[in-house]
Motif scaffolding. Sequence first.
Motif, PDB file in Angstrom:
ATOM      1  N   SER A  40     -10.779   6.148 -11.607  1.00 46.66           N
ATOM      2  CA  SER A  40     -11.040   6.335 -13.027  1.00 46.66           C
ATOM      3  C   SER A  40     -10.459   7.662 -13.507  1.00 46.66           C
ATOM      4  O   SER A  40     -10.600   8.686 -12.838  1.00 46.66           O
ATOM      5  N   GLY A  41      -9.782   7.614 -14.639  1.00 46.32           N
ATOM      6  CA  GLY A  41      -9.271   8.837 -15.249  1.00 46.32           C
ATOM      7  C   GLY A  41      -7.910   9.278 -14.728  1.00 46.32           C
ATOM      8  O   GLY A  41      -7.398  10.320 -15.141  1.00 46.32           O
ATOM      9  N   LYS A  76      -4.071   5.404 -15.790  1.00 45.81           N
ATOM     10  CA  LYS A  76      -3.565   4.023 -15.765  1.00 45.81           C
ATOM     11  C   LYS A  76      -3.430   3.438 -17.167  1.00 45.81           C
ATOM     12  O   LYS A  76      -2.385   2.889 -17.538  1.00 45.81           O
ATOM     13  N   THR A  77      -4.502   3.552 -17.963  1.00 43.13           N
ATOM     14  CA  THR A  77      -4.466   2.992 -19.317  1.00 43.13           C
ATOM     15  C   THR A  77      -3.389   3.680 -20.144  1.00 43.13           C
ATOM     16  O   THR A  77      -2.685   3.034 -20.930  1.00 43.13           O
ATOM     17  N   THR A  78      -3.228   4.979 -19.939  1.00 48.52           N
ATOM     18  CA  THR A  78      -2.210   5.710 -20.694  1.00 48.52           C
ATOM     19  C   THR A  78      -0.819   5.138 -20.395  1.00 48.52           C
ATOM     20  O   THR A  78      -0.016   4.946 -21.314  1.00 48.52           O
TER      21      THR A  78
HETATM   22  N1  LIG Z   1      -6.743   9.616 -26.702  1.00 51.45           N
HETATM   23  C1  LIG Z   1      -7.031  10.537 -25.774  1.00 51.45           C
HETATM   24  N2  LIG Z   1      -7.169  11.842 -26.100  1.00 51.45           N
HETATM   25  C2  LIG Z   1      -7.413  12.779 -25.164  1.00 51.45           C
HETATM   26  N3  LIG Z   1      -7.547  12.519 -23.860  1.00 51.45           N
HETATM   27  C3  LIG Z   1      -7.427  11.260 -23.465  1.00 51.45           C
HETATM   28  C4  LIG Z   1      -7.157  10.195 -24.387  1.00 51.45           C
HETATM   29  N4  LIG Z   1      -7.092   9.037 -23.712  1.00 51.45           N
HETATM   30  C5  LIG Z   1      -7.303   9.358 -22.419  1.00 51.45           C
HETATM   31  N5  LIG Z   1      -7.498  10.684 -22.253  1.00 51.45           N
HETATM   32  C6  LIG Z   1      -7.717  11.380 -20.974  1.00 51.45           C
HETATM   33  O1  LIG Z   1      -6.576  11.154 -20.149  1.00 51.45           O
HETATM   34  C7  LIG Z   1      -6.932  10.926 -18.808  1.00 51.45           C
HETATM   35  C8  LIG Z   1      -6.400   9.572 -18.372  1.00 51.45           C
HETATM   36  O2  LIG Z   1      -7.065   8.565 -19.114  1.00 51.45           O
HETATM   37  P1  LIG Z   1      -6.784   7.026 -18.908  1.00 51.45           P
HETATM   38  O3  LIG Z   1      -7.598   6.287 -19.893  1.00 51.45           O
HETATM   39  O4  LIG Z   1      -5.322   6.805 -18.909  1.00 51.45           O
HETATM   40  O5  LIG Z   1      -7.343   6.834 -17.416  1.00 51.45           O
HETATM   41  P2  LIG Z   1      -7.608   5.481 -16.577  1.00 51.45           P
HETATM   42  O6  LIG Z   1      -6.921   5.671 -15.266  1.00 51.45           O
HETATM   43  O7  LIG Z   1      -7.259   4.306 -17.392  1.00 51.45           O
HETATM   44  O8  LIG Z   1      -9.193   5.555 -16.337  1.00 51.45           O
HETATM   45  P3  LIG Z   1     -10.270   4.336 -16.248  1.00 51.45           P
HETATM   46  O9  LIG Z   1     -10.054   3.710 -14.883  1.00 51.45           O
HETATM   47  O10 LIG Z   1     -11.572   5.052 -16.327  1.00 51.45           O
HETATM   48  O11 LIG Z   1     -10.025   3.408 -17.386  1.00 51.45           O
HETATM   49  C9  LIG Z   1      -8.445  11.041 -18.758  1.00 51.45           C
HETATM   50  O12 LIG Z   1      -8.771  12.323 -18.321  1.00 51.45           O
HETATM   51  C10 LIG Z   1      -8.881  10.840 -20.195  1.00 51.45           C
HETATM   52  O13 LIG Z   1     -10.047  11.533 -20.472  1.00 51.45           O
END
Ligand SMILES: Nc1ncnc2c1ncn2[C@@H]1O[C@H](COP(=O)(O)OP(=O)(O)OP(=O)(O)O)[C@@H](O)[C@H]1O
Length: 389
Positions: free
Chosen positions: A57-58, A61-63
């Motif tokens: 998590s974090g 990936k979503t980014t």
């Molecule tokens: N719009 C935003 N503004 C600021 N920070 C963000 C934003 N979106 C994500 N983050 C931060 O960027 C980092 C990566 O987030 P992301 O959502 O890409 O992670 P992830 O791997 O998809 O996590 P998860 O498995 O929990 O969904 C995290 O630390 C998150 O807090």
Amino acid sequence: MQAGLEYRHGSGYEPGMTGCAGLDLIGVNHAYDGTPVVRDFTLSVAPGELVCLLGPSGCGKTTVLRLLAGLEPLQQGRIAIAGKVVGEPGRDLPPEARGVGFVFQDMALFPHLDIAGNVGFGLRRLSAGEKRTRVKAMLNRVHLDGFVHAWPHQLSGGQQQRVALARALAPAPRAMLLDEPFSGLDTRLRSAVRDEALHLLKSDKVTTLVVTHDPEEAMFMADRIAVMRDGALEQVGRPAEIYTQPASEFVAEFMGEVNRIDSVVRDGHVATPFGRVQANGHAEGKAVHVLIRPEALKVAGAEQGIVTAPPIGVLPARVLASRLLGRTSWVHVCLNTDPTHRHEGPGGLEEHSHWHVRVPGHFLPAEGSELRISLDPRQVFVFPAPAPT
Ligand SMILES: Nc1ncnc2c1ncn2[C@@H]1O[C@H](COP(=O)(O)OP(=O)(O)OP(=O)(O)O)[C@@H](O)[C@H]1O
Ligand SMILES: [Mg+2]
């Protein structure tokens, strides 16, 4: 608009439309408010391939998916779909022009549209009759034939997720981006919906990037797995490679539980309670972590299938607890039944005398009973111990 950056209105399904597109991220970096979250990220998904982006998590990936979809402006690097650049800093094609379908983590169905309305949402170019045929065919493929006129709130979570999948696939996207698409479902439903989705994506040869933080899900679905850590790729490879030849301690531990001991390289080997195993090229005198998967420990008398190499060192072990986990049993054992037995690691045997052993099927030795355990040395990983801070 720059010449290489071509607008495509390819997300509109037309009967007879086929074809899928490769996805390329090249040297992508991304920061939110100055904090880097995606770092030097280069990954290609071949046409028709299914790649799982796996990480905690974090880790970003979503980014990565949002950047591919065009939902986040690209700050650095390049993104191409079907060999055409769709994203460069300051020049981003809008999501609807990229020809990709997506199902996001928090993507809900449109509550004001019935199921037919939801599935048909992206079919702007079709006549009413063509649209009805396509919606019907898509609902049939996700086994929801009777639900054309139902409303989203009348469907269970799993059914809604299947509708979301049908909606994303209906316009015959050239590629699909799925962000934890099965996360809201209970275990059984999850594997059923996942199985369905996999067959659907594979039979249509849709290029797919699926985000998950579940290694088992990634192994189940992926042609290749891309393991991500702190915004960067840690290892990319076929599931078997990632599991049996992890590139780092992080990957080994993320893919499945390990027993870990500290050791030091001597004569090209490291010591374990079971005997010496090869140090895999680590330098003499180097402090290392030795990782041993629970299934690498072989219990005499338990049926454990094919052993990949002759096991080494048969040791007595006392059973602390054993649990049936369904397909496998999990046995906690204590190895130091013989207090005179020591191995050479700096920590000594005492501190890691508690081991986890995984045996297939129903094998539940009584607490306190003694087992004889050996080690399959091919399932042992050696990595440098991190420098003390
Ligand atoms: N719009 C935003 N503004 C600021 N920070 C963000 C934003 N979106 C994500 N983050 C931060 O960027 C980092 C990566 O987030 P992301 O959502 O890409 O992670 P992830 O791997 O998809 O996590 P998860 O498995 O929990 O969904 C995290 O630390 C998150 O807090
Ligand atoms: Mg996420």
